[in-house]
Design a protein around this motif. Structure first.
Motif, PDB file in Angstrom:
ATOM      1  N   PHE A  58      13.413 -41.466  20.096  1.00  0.00           N
ATOM      2  CA  PHE A  58      14.013 -42.800  19.993  1.00  0.00           C
ATOM      3  C   PHE A  58      14.491 -43.019  18.569  1.00  0.00           C
ATOM      4  CE2 PHE A  58      13.863 -47.426  19.384  1.00  0.00           C
ATOM      5  CZ  PHE A  58      14.565 -47.868  20.498  1.00  0.00           C
ATOM      6  N   GLU A  59      15.781 -43.296  18.428  1.00  0.00           N
ATOM      7  CA  GLU A  59      16.386 -43.617  17.129  1.00  0.00           C
ATOM      8  C   GLU A  59      15.998 -42.608  16.043  1.00  0.00           C
ATOM      9  OE1 GLU A  59      15.431 -47.711  16.348  1.00  0.00           O
ATOM     10  OE2 GLU A  59      16.999 -48.444  17.705  1.00  0.00           O
ATOM     11  N   THR A 102      10.424 -49.210  22.482  1.00  0.00           N
ATOM     12  CA  THR A 102      11.534 -50.148  22.548  1.00  0.00           C
ATOM     13  C   THR A 102      11.975 -50.467  21.120  1.00  0.00           C
ATOM     14  OG1 THR A 102      10.137 -52.124  22.504  1.00  0.00           O
ATOM     15  CG2 THR A 102      10.570 -51.121  24.657  1.00  0.00           C
ATOM     16  N   GLY A 103      12.846 -51.443  20.967  1.00  0.00           N
ATOM     17  CA  GLY A 103      13.336 -51.762  19.639  1.00  0.00           C
ATOM     18  C   GLY A 103      12.251 -52.179  18.672  1.00  0.00           C
ATOM     19  N   GLU A 104      11.205 -52.870  19.169  1.00  0.00           N
ATOM     20  CA  GLU A 104      10.184 -53.412  18.284  1.00  0.00           C
ATOM     21  C   GLU A 104       8.769 -52.927  18.578  1.00  0.00           C
ATOM     22  OE1 GLU A 104      10.895 -55.173  15.670  1.00  0.00           O
ATOM     23  OE2 GLU A 104      13.039 -55.220  16.134  1.00  0.00           O
ATOM     24  N   LYS A 105       8.556 -52.290  19.723  1.00  0.00           N
ATOM     25  CA  LYS A 105       7.190 -51.990  20.134  1.00  0.00           C
ATOM     26  C   LYS A 105       7.028 -50.538  20.581  1.00  0.00           C
ATOM     27  CE  LYS A 105       6.407 -56.751  21.690  1.00  0.00           C
ATOM     28  NZ  LYS A 105       6.185 -57.626  22.852  1.00  0.00           N
ATOM     29  N   PHE A 111      -6.170 -41.965  27.177  1.00  0.00           N
ATOM     30  CA  PHE A 111      -6.919 -41.225  28.189  1.00  0.00           C
ATOM     31  C   PHE A 111      -8.175 -41.965  28.619  1.00  0.00           C
ATOM     32  CE2 PHE A 111      -9.348 -37.492  29.791  1.00  0.00           C
ATOM     33  CZ  PHE A 111      -8.403 -37.043  30.698  1.00  0.00           C
ATOM     34  N   ASN A 112      -8.601 -42.959  27.843  1.00  0.00           N
ATOM     35  CA  ASN A 112      -9.816 -43.711  28.178  1.00  0.00           C
ATOM     36  C   ASN A 112      -9.532 -44.896  29.093  1.00  0.00           C
ATOM     37  OD1 ASN A 112      -8.576 -45.529  26.503  1.00  0.00           O
ATOM     38  ND2 ASN A 112     -10.251 -45.724  25.046  1.00  0.00           N
ATOM     39  N   SER A 113      -8.429 -44.816  29.837  1.00  0.00           N
ATOM     40  CA  SER A 113      -8.068 -45.841  30.830  1.00  0.00           C
ATOM     41  C   SER A 113      -7.634 -47.156  30.193  1.00  0.00           C
ATOM     42  CB  SER A 113      -9.225 -46.106  31.811  1.00  0.00           C
ATOM     43  OG  SER A 113      -9.634 -44.919  32.448  1.00  0.00           O
ATOM     44  N   SER A 114      -6.984 -47.083  29.055  1.00  0.00           N
ATOM     45  CA  SER A 114      -6.464 -48.293  28.435  1.00  0.00           C
ATOM     46  C   SER A 114      -5.006 -48.115  28.038  1.00  0.00           C
ATOM     47  CB  SER A 114      -7.289 -48.686  27.204  1.00  0.00           C
ATOM     48  OG  SER A 114      -7.091 -47.769  26.144  1.00  0.00           O
ATOM     49  N   VAL A 115      -4.283 -49.230  28.006  1.00  0.00           N
ATOM     50  CA  VAL A 115      -2.897 -49.253  27.557  1.00  0.00           C
ATOM     51  C   VAL A 115      -2.829 -50.164  26.349  1.00  0.00           C
ATOM     52  CG1 VAL A 115      -0.511 -49.790  28.185  1.00  0.00           C
ATOM     53  CG2 VAL A 115      -2.086 -48.906  29.916  1.00  0.00           C
ATOM     54  N   GLN A 116      -2.086 -49.750  25.322  1.00  0.00           N
ATOM     55  CA  GLN A 116      -1.975 -50.549  24.111  1.00  0.00           C
ATOM     56  C   GLN A 116      -0.518 -50.756  23.726  1.00  0.00           C
ATOM     57  OE1 GLN A 116      -4.398 -48.243  21.337  1.00  0.00           O
ATOM     58  NE2 GLN A 116      -6.074 -49.713  21.530  1.00  0.00           N
ATOM     59  N   ALA A 117      -0.261 -51.897  23.084  1.00  0.00           N
ATOM     60  CA  ALA A 117       1.051 -52.169  22.515  1.00  0.00           C
ATOM     61  C   ALA A 117       0.900 -52.266  21.002  1.00  0.00           C
ATOM     62  CB  ALA A 117       1.622 -53.474  23.070  1.00  0.00           C
ATOM     63  N   TRP A 118       1.772 -51.545  20.289  1.00  0.00           N
ATOM     64  CA  TRP A 118       1.768 -51.546  18.828  1.00  0.00           C
ATOM     65  C   TRP A 118       3.131 -51.999  18.319  1.00  0.00           C
ATOM     66  CZ3 TRP A 118      -2.607 -49.942  16.068  1.00  0.00           C
ATOM     67  CH2 TRP A 118      -3.613 -49.320  16.824  1.00  0.00           C
ATOM     68  N   SER A 119       3.120 -52.682  17.188  1.00  0.00           N
ATOM     69  CA  SER A 119       4.384 -52.996  16.542  1.00  0.00           C
ATOM     70  C   SER A 119       4.864 -51.768  15.778  1.00  0.00           C
ATOM     71  CB  SER A 119       4.220 -54.171  15.572  1.00  0.00           C
ATOM     72  OG  SER A 119       3.516 -53.774  14.416  1.00  0.00           O
ATOM     73  N   LYS A 120       6.156 -51.755  15.432  1.00  0.00           N
ATOM     74  CA  LYS A 120       6.681 -50.623  14.666  1.00  0.00           C
ATOM     75  C   LYS A 120       6.044 -50.543  13.279  1.00  0.00           C
ATOM     76  CE  LYS A 120       9.739 -48.706  17.445  1.00  0.00           C
ATOM     77  NZ  LYS A 120      11.177 -48.872  17.200  1.00  0.00           N
ATOM     78  N   LYS A 121       5.410 -51.642  12.846  1.00  0.00           N
ATOM     79  CA  LYS A 121       4.733 -51.654  11.545  1.00  0.00           C
ATOM     80  C   LYS A 121       3.275 -51.232  11.647  1.00  0.00           C
ATOM     81  CE  LYS A 121       7.763 -55.166   9.551  1.00  0.00           C
ATOM     82  NZ  LYS A 121       7.844 -56.497   8.879  1.00  0.00           N
ATOM     83  N   ILE A 177       0.827 -49.778  38.739  1.00  0.00           N
ATOM     84  CA  ILE A 177       0.459 -51.054  38.134  1.00  0.00           C
ATOM     85  C   ILE A 177       1.627 -51.588  37.309  1.00  0.00           C
ATOM     86  CG2 ILE A 177      -1.185 -52.222  36.614  1.00  0.00           C
ATOM     87  CD1 ILE A 177      -3.132 -49.911  37.187  1.00  0.00           C
ATOM     88  N   ALA A 178       1.939 -52.869  37.492  1.00  0.00           N
ATOM     89  CA  ALA A 178       2.974 -53.541  36.710  1.00  0.00           C
ATOM     90  C   ALA A 178       2.305 -54.413  35.661  1.00  0.00           C
ATOM     91  CB  ALA A 178       3.859 -54.384  37.619  1.00  0.00           C
ATOM     92  N   ILE A 179       2.701 -54.226  34.399  1.00  0.00           N
ATOM     93  CA  ILE A 179       2.059 -54.906  33.274  1.00  0.00           C
ATOM     94  C   ILE A 179       3.103 -55.697  32.483  1.00  0.00           C
ATOM     95  CG2 ILE A 179       0.714 -54.577  31.158  1.00  0.00           C
ATOM     96  CD1 ILE A 179      -0.139 -51.818  32.359  1.00  0.00           C
ATOM     97  N   ASN A 180       2.771 -56.927  32.144  1.00  0.00           N
ATOM     98  CA  ASN A 180       3.622 -57.739  31.281  1.00  0.00           C
ATOM     99  C   ASN A 180       3.608 -57.134  29.875  1.00  0.00           C
ATOM    100  OD1 ASN A 180       4.512 -59.770  29.403  1.00  0.00           O
ATOM    101  ND2 ASN A 180       4.167 -61.327  30.971  1.00  0.00           N
ATOM    102  N   SER A 181       4.767 -56.701  29.397  1.00  0.00           N
ATOM    103  CA  SER A 181       4.803 -56.019  28.105  1.00  0.00           C
ATOM    104  C   SER A 181       4.583 -56.958  26.929  1.00  0.00           C
ATOM    105  CB  SER A 181       6.145 -55.296  27.935  1.00  0.00           C
ATOM    106  OG  SER A 181       7.221 -56.224  27.862  1.00  0.00           O
ATOM    107  N   GLU A 182       4.722 -58.263  27.162  1.00  0.00           N
ATOM    108  CA  GLU A 182       4.564 -59.220  26.070  1.00  0.00           C
ATOM    109  C   GLU A 182       3.100 -59.511  25.757  1.00  0.00           C
ATOM    110  OE1 GLU A 182       7.071 -60.403  24.243  1.00  0.00           O
ATOM    111  OE2 GLU A 182       8.434 -59.133  25.415  1.00  0.00           O
ATOM    112  N   ASN A 183       2.247 -59.543  26.802  1.00  0.00           N
ATOM    113  CA  ASN A 183       0.851 -59.932  26.568  1.00  0.00           C
ATOM    114  C   ASN A 183      -0.184 -58.969  27.156  1.00  0.00           C
ATOM    115  OD1 ASN A 183       0.929 -60.495  29.344  1.00  0.00           O
ATOM    116  ND2 ASN A 183       1.287 -62.684  29.012  1.00  0.00           N
ATOM    117  N   GLY A 184       0.256 -57.920  27.851  1.00  0.00           N
ATOM    118  CA  GLY A 184      -0.690 -56.950  28.394  1.00  0.00           C
ATOM    119  C   GLY A 184      -1.414 -57.390  29.649  1.00  0.00           C
TER     120      GLY A 184
END
Length: 221
Positions: A58-59, A102-105, A111-121, A177-184
């Motif tokens: 990406f970019e 994505t552009g910002e995230k 592998f421990n059954s969790s999904v995380q969202a990180w900022s580019k920073k 599973i469908a997850i809201n990308s804004e709040n998890g």
């Protein structure tokens, strides 16, 4: 972490980035090959397993899953991109899947059954555990993102991963599973196999598209 380090195969799909073919090997290297003549251009050692089931471009940067989070490399030379994440890295958990960027995230399936969202920073925005009813589904099948709905779609496997024994299904195992990308938050889930005794993973990232049904276009996954 002990389990993930015993994985002795590479199942990544090589990708093309900046006219380079990018892949990985069992020794923990990301390798860039000239797609025209087959000559190696660069290689970078990271915590193995590296890009076990793919990596993301990406970019101008490569986002590489490892046993110690996701590393961000400059695609042209393999150097760590210090400008993204925390000195070129996000997270510390073992991850096998290519992250969604994505552009910002940066969205990471651990592998421990969790999904995380990180900022580019490099700031952790949210963490979603997919543990339910004491069932921890494995995340190594696929993840995708729909820009229109801002939803993340992820496939899960069963909890054991082996045939026979004490098969513990239920929860979010063998599910889409469908997850809201804004709040998890989980928006909805669909369990394909209620009692998986043959390790019948839902494989590959979900495909989001539109189909025409009864004369109307509808979004489907």
């Amino acid at each position: 972490t002990g389990h993930i380090n015993r994985i002795l195969t590479v199942e990544t799909n090589p990708i093309i980035a900046n006219d380079l073919l990018i892949t990985s090997n069992l020794d923990g290297f990301v390798i860039a090959i000239n797609a025209i003549n087959g000559k190696e251009v660069w290689r970078k050692k990271l915590p193995a397993p590296v890009a076990r089931r793919g990596l993301t471009f990406f970019e101008k940067s490569l986002y590489v899953p490892t046993s110690n989070g996701v590393y961000i490399l400059n695609a042209s030379n393999g150097n760590i991109n210090q400008k993204i994440g925390s000195s070129g890295k996000v997270g510390e958990n073992p991850t096998l899947l290519p992250p969604v960027v994505t552009g910002e995230k940066i969205f990471v399936a651990n592998f421990n059954s969790s999904v995380q969202a990180w900022s580019k920073k490099g700031k952790l925005l949210w963490t979603l555990s997919l543990e339910k009813d004491n069932v921890y589904p494995r995340l190594w099948s696929g993840m995708s993102y729909d820009q229109e709905s801002k939803l993340i779609f992820i496939n899960t496997s069963n909890a054991n991963g082996l045939i026979g024994g004490d098969i513990k299904n239920g929860g979010f195992s063998c599910s889409l599973i469908a997850i809201n990308s804004e709040n998890g938050k989980i928006i909805w889930s669909f369990q394909e196999i209620i009692h998986d005794v043959w390790d019948l993973d839902i494989v590959g990232p979900p495909v989001v598209t539109k189909i025409t049904h009864d004369g109307q276009k509808i979004s489907v996954v």
